[in-house]
Design an enzyme around this catalytic site. Sequence first.
Site, PDB file in Angstrom:
ATOM      1  N   LYS A 217     -46.648   5.710  18.410  1.00 39.23           N
ATOM      2  CA  LYS A 217     -45.748   6.440  17.583  1.00 39.23           C
ATOM      3  C   LYS A 217     -46.249   7.809  17.628  1.00 39.23           C
ATOM      4  O   LYS A 217     -47.392   8.350  17.639  1.00 39.23           O
ATOM      5  CB  LYS A 217     -45.855   5.724  16.168  1.00 39.23           C
ATOM      6  CG  LYS A 217     -45.046   4.374  16.047  1.00 39.23           C
ATOM      7  CD  LYS A 217     -45.114   3.666  14.621  1.00 39.23           C
ATOM      8  CE  LYS A 217     -44.520   2.466  14.585  1.00 39.23           C
ATOM      9  NZ  LYS A 217     -43.022   2.314  14.780  1.00 39.23           N
ATOM     10  N   ARG A 291     -40.976  -8.269  16.864  1.00 38.68           N
ATOM     11  CA  ARG A 291     -40.326  -9.528  17.407  1.00 38.68           C
ATOM     12  C   ARG A 291     -41.321 -10.375  18.378  1.00 38.68           C
ATOM     13  O   ARG A 291     -40.757 -11.539  18.570  1.00 38.68           O
ATOM     14  CB  ARG A 291     -39.095  -9.017  18.451  1.00 38.68           C
ATOM     15  CG  ARG A 291     -39.368  -7.786  19.465  1.00 38.68           C
ATOM     16  CD  ARG A 291     -38.308  -7.248  20.031  1.00 38.68           C
ATOM     17  NE  ARG A 291     -37.897  -5.892  18.869  1.00 38.68           N
ATOM     18  CZ  ARG A 291     -36.903  -5.127  19.086  1.00 38.68           C
ATOM     19  NH1 ARG A 291     -36.054  -5.088  20.179  1.00 38.68           N
ATOM     20  NH2 ARG A 291     -36.735  -4.026  18.254  1.00 38.68           N
TER      21      ARG A 291
HETATM   22  N1  BES Z   1     -42.389  -1.701  12.297  1.00 39.48           N
HETATM   23  C1  BES Z   1     -41.586  -1.091  13.126  1.00 39.48           C
HETATM   24  C2  BES Z   1     -40.072  -0.791  12.370  1.00 39.48           C
HETATM   25  C3  BES Z   1     -40.181   0.215  11.239  1.00 39.48           C
HETATM   26  C4  BES Z   1     -40.040   1.492  11.528  1.00 39.48           C
HETATM   27  C5  BES Z   1     -40.212  -0.316   9.814  1.00 39.48           C
HETATM   28  C6  BES Z   1     -39.764   2.445  10.279  1.00 39.48           C
HETATM   29  C7  BES Z   1     -40.269   0.739   8.997  1.00 39.48           C
HETATM   30  C8  BES Z   1     -40.051   1.947   9.219  1.00 39.48           C
HETATM   31  C9  BES Z   1     -41.088  -1.619  14.358  1.00 39.48           C
HETATM   32  O1  BES Z   1     -42.345  -2.342  15.053  1.00 39.48           O
HETATM   33  C10 BES Z   1     -40.881  -0.844  15.408  1.00 39.48           C
HETATM   34  O2  BES Z   1     -41.685   0.009  15.969  1.00 39.48           O
HETATM   35  N2  BES Z   1     -39.583  -0.817  15.971  1.00 39.48           N
HETATM   36  C11 BES Z   1     -39.221   0.191  16.874  1.00 39.48           C
HETATM   37  C12 BES Z   1     -38.413  -0.977  17.921  1.00 39.48           C
HETATM   38  C13 BES Z   1     -38.085  -0.017  19.126  1.00 39.48           C
HETATM   39  C14 BES Z   1     -39.203   0.355  20.036  1.00 39.48           C
HETATM   40  C15 BES Z   1     -37.317  -0.812  20.099  1.00 39.48           C
HETATM   41  C16 BES Z   1     -38.195   0.880  16.333  1.00 39.48           C
HETATM   42  O3  BES Z   1     -37.559   0.714  15.497  1.00 39.48           O
HETATM   43  O4  BES Z   1     -38.161   2.307  16.604  1.00 39.48           O
HETATM   44 MN    MN Z   2     -43.460  -1.076  16.140  1.00 40.58          MN
END
Ligand code: BES
Ligand code: MN
Length: 437
Positions: A217, A291
């Site tokens: 990230k 997921r």
């Molecule tokens: N934990 C995150 C989702 C999230 C983002 C929760 C911001 C709370 C605040 C999840 O694991 C994630 O990173 N999801 C990605 C999925 C994508 C890579 C398909 C996302 O939402 O960007």
């Molecule tokens: Mn994630």
Amino acid sequence: MTALARSVDAEGGIDSCWRQGAPAGMSVSSVLFTGLGSEEVTADRLREAAGFAALQTSKAPRLVVALADSGDDLKAVVEGTLLGSHRTTKHGKPATQAPPEIAFLGHLEDAQVHYAVVAAEAVWRVRDLVTMPPNFLNPASFVEQVTQMAQGSSIEIEVYDEKRVAAEGLGGINAVGQGSLNPPRLMILRYQPAQPTRHVALVGKGITFDSGGLSLKAPNAMVGMKYDMTGAAVMAASTLAASALGGSIAVTAYLCLAENMPSGSASRPNDVITIKGGKTVEILNTDAEGRLVMADGLSLASALNPDLIIDIATLTGAARIALGERYAGLMGTAEGVAEIEGAAATTGEKVWAMPLPSELRALLSSDVADIANAKPGEVLGGMLLAGVFLREFVGEGIPWAHLDIAGPANNSSSAFGFTPKGASGALTRTILSVLTS
Ligand code: BES
Ligand code: MN
Ligand code: ZN
């Protein structure tokens, strides 16, 4: 009282309070007015207003709450006051203020008071667990914390360490956790009443920190990722509460615990893994880790053939974009969705039903595995796409509800109603309601 309220210009808007020294002859030192808004005064509104008042009186050692005197209104006032009485202390420092002693005007059945206390304690526990810094809360210490909370309860606990996770074929949890020095865990909580009327299986996302893994990230997006274990905390706390209340519904909760980190042993994009039950997944984005761990949990839950499966996860940033921070995204089978909608109507928690369009499944096709965990570059419908992925791991014909709480898990702005800034504990009471109704 009305005259006193007028004298301080209390306008009564939602999330507003006015405090005034008590007039002579009253046996309290100050009076706090809490706004109810201009719309119809419902139990939900009273719960929020009582909670907002409790949040504002953090220094008061004693509270007398006189907002309703009987029935569902008083029940809501008691719940709201308790929910708003939680205080977050600085990590490692002693609490500066004990929780207040609270008295309520009016009469409630003992069982109703007991329910409100147990439900509020569950929410407090979620807030405390989620607030813990990720250098203190990892999969192993999460297990320790929940084990401690379960002391003296009738909950049966089983924990798989990283070797057992691999041996049991939990390829999702294994893949997400393999890059971290803090290895993954699966924690199973079982509540088995003598003559169960029903069996509900729960699955919670417990990523104690989500760096994104090798699909790292950006710095700002990583802040707050200690919240990524909220789903597991919600399921743990609501299962403990259901057992404390002695409900007649059997509960099996799967808490999928891992830390998502980049390293020489981390999962890579293009890795193919095998989820519990045999389906293969090509990892195309290691940041779509939730997921993967949930897929193992849902497969385990499905193998029990329960009457209902509920899963809860801070799953997608897309859920926050679509619904903001107050509504949880709700997906699943018609029966599962209706069940959560019914429960949320009684707790006042906000859920919004979203579709699971089957045409999205094609976006997750893979040449080398049964399914991919993401479609690189795709930004449309991210919350739904995650739900469509999860559906693949739910047993045919089992009622199922999926809650994406990436929004409401954390209140990033200032306090509203009984919800403080930070970890909210949202949806814990709704899950508990399903487990006790
Ligand atoms: N934990 C995150 C989702 C999230 C983002 C929760 C911001 C709370 C605040 C999840 O694991 C994630 O990173 N999801 C990605 C999925 C994508 C890579 C398909 C996302 O939402 O960007
Ligand atoms: Mn994630
Ligand atoms: Zn995550």
